[in-house]
Design a protein around this motif. Sequence first.
Motif, short mmCIF file in Angstrom:
data_model
loop_
_atom_site.label_atom_id
_atom_site.label_comp_id
_atom_site.label_asym_id
_atom_site.label_seq_id
_atom_site.Cartn_x
_atom_site.Cartn_y
_atom_site.Cartn_z
N UNK A 205 -42.23 -8.37 107.37
CA UNK A 205 -42.57 -9.43 108.31
C UNK A 205 -41.40 -10.36 108.52
N UNK A 206 -40.70 -10.66 107.44
CA UNK A 206 -39.56 -11.55 107.57
C UNK A 206 -38.40 -10.90 108.29
N UNK A 207 -38.27 -9.56 108.22
CA UNK A 207 -37.13 -8.85 108.81
C UNK A 207 -37.41 -8.29 110.21
N UNK A 208 -38.60 -8.55 110.70
CA UNK A 208 -38.91 -8.11 112.06
C UNK A 208 -38.30 -9.08 113.06
N UNK A 209 -37.56 -8.55 114.06
CA UNK A 209 -36.90 -9.45 115.01
C UNK A 209 -36.69 -8.74 116.34
N UNK A 210 -36.66 -9.53 117.44
CA UNK A 210 -36.35 -9.01 118.76
C UNK A 210 -37.54 -8.40 119.47
N UNK A 211 -37.24 -7.68 120.56
CA UNK A 211 -38.28 -7.05 121.37
C UNK A 211 -37.73 -5.79 121.99
#
Length: 389
Positions: free
Chosen positions: A38-44
């Motif tokens: 969850x902490x390392x999820x980024x962008x789209x």
Amino acid sequence: MEKRQYNEERVDLIVGIITIAIFLSLFLWMLISIGNNSRNTAGAIASEQELRRGSEQTLCYTIDKADIKDGTKVEWTVNGKKVGESTYTKGEPVTFNYTPEYVGTIAVKARVGKYSQMTMLEVKSPRLTVTAPNITVTYGDQMPEINCVVEGFVEGEEGEIDCTNMCKIDAEKLNVGVYTVEFCKECSYMDYETEYVTGTLTVLPRTLNVVEQFDKVYDGTNTICNPEINLVGVKEGDDVNAQCDTLYFDSKNAGERQIMLANVELIGADACNYVLNSYAHGKIMPKCIDIVGLTVKDKIYDGTTRATIDTMGTIKGVCEGDSVAIGNISVSFEDASVGEQNFNVSRVSLVGADKDNYRIGRIETGSGNINSTLMQRLTQRDPVAQGAN
């Protein structure tokens, strides 16, 4: 016996405790993993265009993390399967060209360094485009075969689609105008969607010509009044005629001429399907004019038919306002003998701006006298010269 039972219960307790400990450890690891993810999820992640099976599209991963270095590899997976890699450039979105192999929902995941993002994208069926032709014909010509063009096959899946009798034109009679080439049946192939693009049929007017050549004698004008105009090129059974009060030559002068047909009107139920050629052919023939009052001088016998003009005479038949006059005339007596003699005209030339619009018709001639010489008169009075004894 009791001691054995006690030992077994003790072992079961120990096993239970160990099992609970292992379960708690796994549960704790999952919580930690979920937290890390969850902490390392980024962008789209998004697709620049809609995804369709068999068509390559560009997937775009937008991420802005300061701790990612230029040149870091980005791993792409679809439904958990690695499909390729691309390279991260700071400040720019990461792109990846992907060709879906199946129709439905897919899970697309991009991982760069410790960051990743996953999204669900919808893959649609490939699309066939069936295009009707744009056709141009002249009214009355035979209609060409209407064949559609089918495009959009996935490579390796090209198939034959029966496009015969697929199109129609909704009109009882094809008059001049623009018509829509529509589809009268559907085209289906495998799992493809089908898009239909209508075409057009443009019917152009047929050009008509005038049958005859219009001739007239020069009259100082460039017009023909109340002409009879017959048309060439009218389709059998069509109602079309030409009417006109006056036709106009391109010049009033004699010679081969063009006739302007701009003021000719086509009439009849089918006249809207035709246009008339701009020109017809014609000829203006020179007008005949007469010379009257031409006289010659009397002369003394000289043994020749030579004659000298006394009065040039006048021209009859010249159109009002025209400039034309007699130039040179060559005349001679019919006989060289003494006495009253008729004379002939062997050559006449005309002068003036309008001379070429005329030709000499009748020349009214008279006679002249060839008088005897003094010697002839004396000889005629001398008895010896006349043969007296």
